[in-house]
Design a protein around this motif. Structure first.
Motif, short mmCIF file in Angstrom:
data_model
loop_
_atom_site.label_atom_id
_atom_site.label_comp_id
_atom_site.label_asym_id
_atom_site.label_seq_id
_atom_site.Cartn_x
_atom_site.Cartn_y
_atom_site.Cartn_z
N LEU A 1 -2.58 -16.72 8.72
CA LEU A 1 -2.59 -15.29 9.04
C LEU A 1 -1.18 -14.70 8.97
O LEU A 1 -1.00 -13.56 8.53
CB LEU A 1 -3.19 -15.08 10.43
N LEU A 2 -0.19 -15.47 9.39
CA LEU A 2 1.19 -15.00 9.30
C LEU A 2 1.63 -14.84 7.85
O LEU A 2 2.35 -13.89 7.51
CB LEU A 2 2.12 -15.97 10.03
N ARG A 3 1.18 -15.75 6.99
CA ARG A 3 1.51 -15.62 5.57
C ARG A 3 0.86 -14.38 4.97
O ARG A 3 1.44 -13.71 4.11
CB ARG A 3 1.09 -16.87 4.81
N ALA A 4 -0.36 -14.10 5.40
CA ALA A 4 -1.03 -12.88 4.93
C ALA A 4 -0.28 -11.64 5.39
O ALA A 4 -0.11 -10.68 4.64
CB ALA A 4 -2.47 -12.86 5.43
N ALA A 5 0.21 -11.66 6.64
CA ALA A 5 0.99 -10.53 7.15
C ALA A 5 2.27 -10.37 6.35
O ALA A 5 2.73 -9.23 6.09
CB ALA A 5 1.30 -10.75 8.63
N ARG A 6 2.87 -11.47 5.95
CA ARG A 6 4.10 -11.40 5.14
C ARG A 6 3.82 -10.75 3.79
O ARG A 6 4.57 -9.87 3.35
CB ARG A 6 4.67 -12.81 4.94
N LEU A 7 2.75 -11.16 3.12
CA LEU A 7 2.41 -10.57 1.82
C LEU A 7 2.07 -9.09 1.98
O LEU A 7 2.41 -8.27 1.13
CB LEU A 7 1.25 -11.33 1.18
N VAL B 1 10.09 -8.70 5.94
CA VAL B 1 9.37 -9.92 5.58
C VAL B 1 9.99 -11.16 6.22
O VAL B 1 9.29 -12.12 6.52
CB VAL B 1 9.34 -10.08 4.04
N TRP B 2 11.30 -11.13 6.48
CA TRP B 2 11.97 -12.32 6.99
C TRP B 2 11.36 -12.81 8.29
O TRP B 2 11.18 -14.02 8.48
CB TRP B 2 13.46 -12.05 7.21
N HIS B 3 11.03 -11.91 9.21
CA HIS B 3 10.52 -12.37 10.50
C HIS B 3 9.15 -13.02 10.35
O HIS B 3 8.82 -13.96 11.07
CB HIS B 3 10.48 -11.24 11.52
N THR C 1 8.26 -14.71 7.65
CA THR C 1 8.56 -16.01 7.03
C THR C 1 8.99 -17.03 8.08
O THR C 1 8.51 -18.17 8.11
CB THR C 1 9.66 -15.86 5.97
N ILE C 2 9.90 -16.61 8.95
CA ILE C 2 10.39 -17.50 10.00
C ILE C 2 9.25 -17.88 10.95
O ILE C 2 9.09 -19.06 11.32
CB ILE C 2 11.55 -16.85 10.76
N ALA C 3 8.46 -16.89 11.35
CA ALA C 3 7.34 -17.17 12.26
C ALA C 3 6.35 -18.13 11.63
O ALA C 3 5.86 -19.07 12.28
CB ALA C 3 6.65 -15.87 12.64
N ASN C 4 6.04 -17.93 10.35
CA ASN C 4 5.09 -18.81 9.67
C ASN C 4 5.54 -20.26 9.70
O ASN C 4 4.78 -21.16 10.07
CB ASN C 4 4.89 -18.35 8.22
N TRP C 5 6.80 -20.49 9.32
CA TRP C 5 7.26 -21.87 9.26
C TRP C 5 7.43 -22.50 10.63
O TRP C 5 7.17 -23.70 10.79
CB TRP C 5 8.57 -21.95 8.46
N CYS C 6 7.82 -21.72 11.60
CA CYS C 6 7.91 -22.26 12.96
C CYS C 6 6.53 -22.70 13.46
O CYS C 6 6.38 -23.77 14.06
CB CYS C 6 8.52 -21.23 13.90
N VAL C 7 5.53 -21.88 13.19
CA VAL C 7 4.18 -22.21 13.64
C VAL C 7 3.63 -23.41 12.88
O VAL C 7 3.02 -24.32 13.47
CB VAL C 7 3.25 -20.98 13.47
N LYS C 8 3.85 -23.45 11.57
CA LYS C 8 3.32 -24.58 10.78
C LYS C 8 3.99 -25.89 11.17
O LYS C 8 3.32 -26.93 11.32
CB LYS C 8 3.50 -24.31 9.28
N ILE C 9 5.32 -25.88 11.31
CA ILE C 9 6.03 -27.09 11.71
C ILE C 9 5.59 -27.52 13.11
O ILE C 9 5.41 -28.71 13.39
CB ILE C 9 7.56 -26.85 11.67
N ALA C 10 5.38 -26.54 13.99
CA ALA C 10 4.91 -26.86 15.34
C ALA C 10 3.52 -27.50 15.31
O ALA C 10 3.24 -28.43 16.06
CB ALA C 10 4.89 -25.60 16.21
N ALA C 11 2.66 -27.02 14.42
CA ALA C 11 1.30 -27.56 14.31
C ALA C 11 1.33 -29.03 13.89
O ALA C 11 0.69 -29.89 14.51
CB ALA C 11 0.48 -26.73 13.32
#
Length: 281
Positions: free
Chosen positions: A48-54, A181-183, A185-195
């Motif tokens: 969902l975060l990636r969709a928000a980024r796009l 877009v940067w925020h 991107t950062i949120a997406n990777w933080c969440v994915k790495i956390a998962a």
């Protein structure tokens, strides 16, 4: 395709030949499905975060349209070998949303540059036993690279290559949207790495910080182009190598845990693509 098959078969054959006994008695036999529920929800949040980024990058498209595009794109990137699925996004944007192919390709390139920079930043934070001066140096290089980006674009523009002018212009448009877009991107990777880190911590004797490092190692390996079928091979090898090198986790256990994390990522990606397909029917 042949390279992907060779990578997958070769790594699998070597691993099972070397660690057959360890795999047959591996701790996966005692894993609980509840360990996968929380990480799965975080991976969905990452989608969902990636969709928000796009959506922030291509503001003319609705969030729902961006989610469907990213669901298909992520699925094909995960399934097709050698990261050839990357071209799914520009092709889908051009075919279904009338976004010029040059603009769509420039957008994809800029998003991937952002992904790489955020992963490098996370590596500076999470990579084990990295001296402080190295961590600070990496951060400084990233800042300098961002500050010099307009200079490099201007330099390329001066070359006056006709075949490149439209692409550079499209890249300029993509970069001008980067502040919004940067925020994401950062949120997406933080969440994915956390998962993935959450799952690795549940499957291996690792604390939270160490598990995040293992998750990061897998993602760094996944961005390189030489991949096996559905990306299997480098991801598991990177997770296992980091866990063995820095935390004395047996290689077989690290590979099996990395394989479980990889399967969960593929499962969620497939589910998202299926839901997007159902929504289009």
């Amino acid at each position: 395709m042949m390279v992907a098959i060779a990578v997958t078969v070769g790594l699998a054959a070597w691993f099972f030949h070397q660690y057959h006994d360890a795999v047959t008695t591996a701790p996966w036999q005692q894993w609980n499905l509840r360990d996968f529920a929380g990480p799965a929800l975080l991976i969905v949040a990452s989608h969902l975060l990636r969709a928000a980024r796009l959506h922030a990058e291509l503001r003319a498209l609705s969030f729902a349209a961006c989610w469907r595009l990213l669901a298909y794109h992520t699925f094909w990137v995960n399934i097709l070998p050698m990261r050839s699925g990357e071209m799914a996004l520009p092709l889908l944007l051009a075919r279904h949303h009338q976004v010029p192919l040059v603009r769509a390709t420039a957008t994809l390139l800029w998003l991937r540059v952002q992904d790489l920079m955020v992963l490098i930043l996370l590596a500076a934070i999470l990579w084990p036993e990295l001296p402080l001066f190295v961590r600070l140096g990496i951060v400084a290089l990233l800042v300098v690279a961002l500050l010099l980006l307009p200079f490099w674009l201007a330099l390329v523009e001066r070359l006056r290559w006709p075949w490149l002018e439209r692409f550079i212009a499209a890249l300029h448009i993509a970069i001008t949207h980067s502040h919004s877009v940067w925020h994401w991107t950062i949120a997406n990777w933080c969440v994915k790495i956390a998962a993935v880190g959450w799952l690795l911590a549940a499957l291996l004797p690792l604390d939270g910080f160490a598990a995040l490092g293992g998750a990061l190692a897998g993602e760094l390996a996944a961005i390189q182009p030489v991949q096996g079928i559905a990306g299997f091979g480098p991801y598991e090898a990177a997770v296992a190598a980091l866990c063995q090198t820095f935390y004395a986790i047996p290689l077989a256990s690290g590979v099996v845990a990395g394989f479980a994390a990889h399967l969960l990522l593929l499962a969620v990606s497939t589910l998202m693509a299926f839901l997007a397909w159902i929504g289009n029917q």
